[in-house]
Design a protein around this motif. Structure first.
Motif, PDB file in Angstrom:
ATOM      1  N   HIS A   1       0.835  -1.199   0.000  1.00 17.47           N
ATOM      2  CA  HIS A   1       0.000   0.000   0.000  1.00 17.47           C
ATOM      3  C   HIS A   1       0.878   1.260   0.000  1.00 17.47           C
ATOM      4  O   HIS A   1       0.618   2.206  -0.727  1.00 17.47           O
ATOM      5  CB  HIS A   1      -0.917  -0.054   1.235  1.00 17.47           C
ATOM      6  CG  HIS A   1      -1.595   1.210   1.589  1.00 17.47           C
ATOM      7  ND1 HIS A   1      -2.705   1.668   0.929  1.00 17.47           N
ATOM      8  CD2 HIS A   1      -1.331   2.123   2.558  1.00 17.47           C
ATOM      9  CE1 HIS A   1      -3.093   2.808   1.472  1.00 17.47           C
ATOM     10  NE2 HIS A   1      -2.280   3.101   2.467  1.00 17.47           N
ATOM     11  N   LYS A   2       1.944   1.258   0.801  1.00 13.09           N
ATOM     12  CA  LYS A   2       2.853   2.403   0.864  1.00 13.09           C
ATOM     13  C   LYS A   2       3.639   2.574  -0.435  1.00 13.09           C
ATOM     14  O   LYS A   2       3.958   3.696  -0.826  1.00 13.09           O
ATOM     15  CB  LYS A   2       3.825   2.273   2.042  1.00 13.09           C
ATOM     16  CG  LYS A   2       3.160   2.349   3.406  1.00 13.09           C
ATOM     17  CD  LYS A   2       2.363   3.607   3.583  1.00 13.09           C
ATOM     18  CE  LYS A   2       3.228   4.746   4.062  1.00 13.09           C
ATOM     19  NZ  LYS A   2       2.461   5.960   4.355  1.00 13.09           N
ATOM     20  N   LEU A   3       3.962   1.480  -1.110  1.00 13.45           N
ATOM     21  CA  LEU A   3       4.668   1.576  -2.386  1.00 13.45           C
ATOM     22  C   LEU A   3       3.822   2.296  -3.438  1.00 13.45           C
ATOM     23  O   LEU A   3       4.358   2.950  -4.329  1.00 13.45           O
ATOM     24  CB  LEU A   3       5.040   0.185  -2.903  1.00 13.45           C
ATOM     25  CG  LEU A   3       6.206  -0.511  -2.224  1.00 13.45           C
ATOM     26  CD1 LEU A   3       6.332  -1.937  -2.731  1.00 13.45           C
ATOM     27  CD2 LEU A   3       7.497   0.244  -2.463  1.00 13.45           C
ATOM     28  N   PHE A   4       2.520   2.179  -3.326  1.00 17.60           N
ATOM     29  CA  PHE A   4       1.625   2.791  -4.303  1.00 17.60           C
ATOM     30  C   PHE A   4       1.140   4.183  -3.876  1.00 17.60           C
ATOM     31  O   PHE A   4       0.185   4.704  -4.453  1.00 17.60           O
ATOM     32  CB  PHE A   4       0.429   1.871  -4.580  1.00 17.60           C
ATOM     33  CG  PHE A   4       0.765   0.745  -5.511  1.00 17.60           C
ATOM     34  CD1 PHE A   4       0.645   0.896  -6.874  1.00 17.60           C
ATOM     35  CD2 PHE A   4       1.238  -0.455  -5.015  1.00 17.60           C
ATOM     36  CE1 PHE A   4       0.964  -0.132  -7.737  1.00 17.60           C
ATOM     37  CE2 PHE A   4       1.564  -1.496  -5.865  1.00 17.60           C
ATOM     38  CZ  PHE A   4       1.431  -1.327  -7.238  1.00 17.60           C
ATOM     39  N   ALA A   5       1.795   4.803  -2.905  1.00 19.13           N
ATOM     40  CA  ALA A   5       1.416   6.142  -2.453  1.00 19.13           C
ATOM     41  C   ALA A   5       1.440   7.177  -3.580  1.00 19.13           C
ATOM     42  O   ALA A   5       0.510   7.995  -3.676  1.00 19.13           O
ATOM     43  CB  ALA A   5       2.303   6.585  -1.288  1.00 19.13           C
ATOM     44  N   PRO A   6       2.445   7.191  -4.453  1.00 21.43           N
ATOM     45  CA  PRO A   6       2.413   8.184  -5.536  1.00 21.43           C
ATOM     46  C   PRO A   6       1.193   8.058  -6.441  1.00 21.43           C
ATOM     47  O   PRO A   6       0.657   9.062  -6.924  1.00 21.43           O
ATOM     48  CB  PRO A   6       3.700   7.901  -6.321  1.00 21.43           C
ATOM     49  CG  PRO A   6       4.605   7.248  -5.345  1.00 21.43           C
ATOM     50  CD  PRO A   6       3.702   6.449  -4.446  1.00 21.43           C
ATOM     51  N   VAL A   7       0.716   6.839  -6.641  1.00 18.58           N
ATOM     52  CA  VAL A   7      -0.480   6.631  -7.467  1.00 18.58           C
ATOM     53  C   VAL A   7      -1.701   7.222  -6.770  1.00 18.58           C
ATOM     54  O   VAL A   7      -2.508   7.928  -7.391  1.00 18.58           O
ATOM     55  CB  VAL A   7      -0.687   5.124  -7.765  1.00 18.58           C
ATOM     56  CG1 VAL A   7      -1.990   4.884  -8.504  1.00 18.58           C
ATOM     57  CG2 VAL A   7       0.493   4.565  -8.535  1.00 18.58           C
ATOM     58  N   ARG A   8      -1.835   6.939  -5.472  1.00 21.73           N
ATOM     59  CA  ARG A   8      -2.984   7.464  -4.718  1.00 21.73           C
ATOM     60  C   ARG A   8      -2.964   8.989  -4.673  1.00 21.73           C
ATOM     61  O   ARG A   8      -4.002   9.638  -4.842  1.00 21.73           O
ATOM     62  CB  ARG A   8      -2.981   6.915  -3.289  1.00 21.73           C
ATOM     63  CG  ARG A   8      -3.273   5.449  -3.192  1.00 21.73           C
ATOM     64  CD  ARG A   8      -3.524   5.008  -1.758  1.00 21.73           C
ATOM     65  NE  ARG A   8      -2.602   5.559  -0.787  1.00 21.73           N
ATOM     66  CZ  ARG A   8      -1.419   5.026  -0.461  1.00 21.73           C
ATOM     67  NH1 ARG A   8      -1.024   3.919  -1.038  1.00 21.73           N
ATOM     68  NH2 ARG A   8      -0.647   5.590   0.452  1.00 21.73           N
TER      69      ARG A   8
END
Length: 99
Positions: free
Chosen positions: A64-71
């Motif tokens: 979930h943290k790896l996808f922070a830029p997407v969010r």
């Protein structure tokens, strides 16, 4: 200031949905390390985030943290449209005129 409450609310909502989806995926047994490597994440980053022997929630949270830029990108791109729509339907007041 104009988009603050909507931006924060939308980002929290997206984050909760994202975490829930990643938890479901990890708990169902999908090999997320292989998927993240195919998506282009560096192997050292993936191995540090998805360590062997950790709990399901910790792995889901790390992904979930790896996808922070997407969010964050989704939030920043969609908030002006959402606020504009809410103003159009009368849910929000129009912006105050600047002196």
């Amino acid at each position: 200031q104009e988009y603050g409450a909507v931006g924060v609310s939308l980002h929290i909502g997206i984050s909760l949905v994202s975490l829930g989806i990643f938890y479901m995926v990890v708990s169902s047994g999908v090999d997320m390390s292989a998927i993240l490597l195919k998506l282009g994440f560096q192997e050292s980053l993936v191995q540090s985030k998805v360590a062997a022997g950790t709990s399901t929630f910790v792995v889901a949270y790390a992904i979930h943290k790896l996808f922070a830029p997407v969010r964050i990108s989704i939030t920043l791109a969609s908030v002006p449209f959402i606020v504009r729509y809410f103003r159009k339907v009368g849910f929000f007041k129009p912006p105050a005129a600047k002196p």
